[in-house]
Design a protein around this motif. Structure first.
Motif, mmCIF file in Angstrom:
data_model
loop_
_atom_site.group_PDB
_atom_site.id
_atom_site.type_symbol
_atom_site.label_atom_id
_atom_site.label_comp_id
_atom_site.label_asym_id
_atom_site.label_seq_id
_atom_site.Cartn_x
_atom_site.Cartn_y
_atom_site.Cartn_z
ATOM 1 N N UNK A 1 0.820 -1.219 0.000
ATOM 2 C CA UNK A 1 0.000 0.000 0.000
ATOM 3 C C UNK A 1 0.852 1.266 0.000
ATOM 4 N N UNK A 2 2.156 1.128 0.242
ATOM 5 C CA UNK A 2 3.041 2.281 0.239
ATOM 6 C C UNK A 2 3.523 2.518 -1.183
ATOM 7 N N UNK A 3 3.168 3.699 -1.714
ATOM 8 C CA UNK A 3 3.534 4.057 -3.079
ATOM 9 C C UNK A 3 3.903 5.532 -3.147
ATOM 10 N N UNK A 4 4.706 5.869 -4.132
ATOM 11 C CA UNK A 4 5.058 7.268 -4.379
ATOM 12 C C UNK A 4 3.793 8.023 -4.766
ATOM 13 N N UNK A 5 3.532 9.142 -4.102
ATOM 14 C CA UNK A 5 2.320 9.902 -4.384
ATOM 15 C C UNK A 5 2.364 10.538 -5.770
ATOM 16 N N UNK A 6 3.557 10.670 -6.355
ATOM 17 C CA UNK A 6 3.686 11.324 -7.652
ATOM 18 C C UNK A 6 3.571 10.347 -8.823
ATOM 19 N N UNK A 7 4.370 9.271 -8.808
ATOM 20 C CA UNK A 7 4.376 8.347 -9.952
ATOM 21 C C UNK A 7 3.685 7.017 -9.664
ATOM 22 N N UNK A 8 3.446 6.709 -8.388
ATOM 23 C CA UNK A 8 2.741 5.482 -8.034
ATOM 24 C C UNK A 8 3.594 4.245 -7.888
ATOM 25 N N UNK A 9 4.930 4.364 -8.040
ATOM 26 C CA UNK A 9 5.778 3.173 -7.897
ATOM 27 C C UNK A 9 5.807 2.727 -6.431
ATOM 28 N N UNK A 10 5.998 1.439 -6.231
ATOM 29 C CA UNK A 10 6.080 0.882 -4.889
ATOM 30 C C UNK A 10 7.515 0.739 -4.432
ATOM 31 N N UNK A 11 7.700 0.255 -3.211
ATOM 32 C CA UNK A 11 9.048 0.157 -2.672
ATOM 33 C C UNK A 11 9.877 -0.934 -3.335
ATOM 34 N N UNK A 12 9.251 -1.820 -4.125
ATOM 35 C CA UNK A 12 10.019 -2.815 -4.865
ATOM 36 C C UNK A 12 10.677 -2.192 -6.097
ATOM 37 N N UNK A 13 10.094 -1.099 -6.615
ATOM 38 C CA UNK A 13 10.595 -0.485 -7.834
ATOM 39 C C UNK A 13 11.576 0.644 -7.619
ATOM 40 N N UNK A 14 11.559 1.257 -6.463
ATOM 41 C CA UNK A 14 12.398 2.421 -6.205
ATOM 42 C C UNK A 14 12.506 2.639 -4.703
ATOM 43 N N UNK A 15 13.497 3.408 -4.283
ATOM 44 C CA UNK A 15 13.580 3.783 -2.878
ATOM 45 C C UNK A 15 12.499 4.810 -2.586
ATOM 46 N N UNK A 16 11.781 4.632 -1.471
ATOM 47 C CA UNK A 16 10.747 5.570 -1.066
ATOM 48 C C UNK A 16 11.139 6.247 0.236
ATOM 49 N N UNK A 17 10.729 7.521 0.369
ATOM 50 C CA UNK A 17 11.011 8.290 1.573
ATOM 51 C C UNK A 17 9.728 8.946 2.059
ATOM 52 N N UNK A 18 9.531 9.011 3.384
ATOM 53 C CA UNK A 18 8.361 9.731 3.878
ATOM 54 C C UNK A 18 8.579 11.238 3.728
ATOM 55 N N UNK A 19 7.519 11.953 3.419
ATOM 56 C CA UNK A 19 7.624 13.395 3.211
ATOM 57 C C UNK A 19 6.311 14.050 3.631
ATOM 58 N N UNK A 20 6.405 15.275 4.127
ATOM 59 C CA UNK A 20 5.208 16.097 4.391
ATOM 60 C C UNK A 20 5.056 17.011 3.193
#
Length: 122
Positions: A84-103
């Motif tokens: 359920x964790x995905x980049x809010x901009x492109x929609x990729x998940x943590x398997x496809x790219x590094x994700x970081x929490x952001x406000x």
């Protein structure tokens, strides 16, 4: 034991949604009896990636007496993923790219490292 930064979870505010579990790469947080709990102080590095994803503002960082952080034990933990964790901009998940929490715009979101420069620089 010595003083160090460590996560504190307010059980009154916690709804047990589990969003904080996956960002805790060290495995310090688990859902127990419907609430998030720090299950092993030595696994909490105090970095607070879990804070940005908590929709209830139930997580803070405090300085207090705690056992030292154990890097070896943290690295030995089974890594958890959350689809359920995905980049809010492109929609990729943590398997496809590094994700970081952001406000962003008063919301706690995830952004991938590919979209982060666009967020910062416009």
């Amino acid at each position: 034991m010595g003083k160090r930064l460590i996560v504190k979870i307010d059980e009154e505010k916690c709804t047990g949604c589990g969003k904080c579990v996956s960002p805790c790469a060290e495995g310090a947080i688990q859902i127990i009896n419907g609430k998030a709990k720090v299950v092993a102080e030595e696994l909490c590095d105090g970095m607070g990636f879990c804070i940005g994803v908590c929709p209830e503002d139930a997580i803070t960082i405090e300085e207090r007496e705690a056992v030292p952080f154990d890097l070896r034990k943290a690295e030995a933990q089974k890594k958890k993923t959350d689809v359920s964790i995905q980049c809010f901009s492109c929609g990729c998940g943590e398997q496809g790219n590094y994700l970081m929490p952001v406000r962003h715009n008063m919301e706690s979101l995830w952004v991938c490292t590919r979209c982060l420069p666009k967020l910062i620089h416009g």
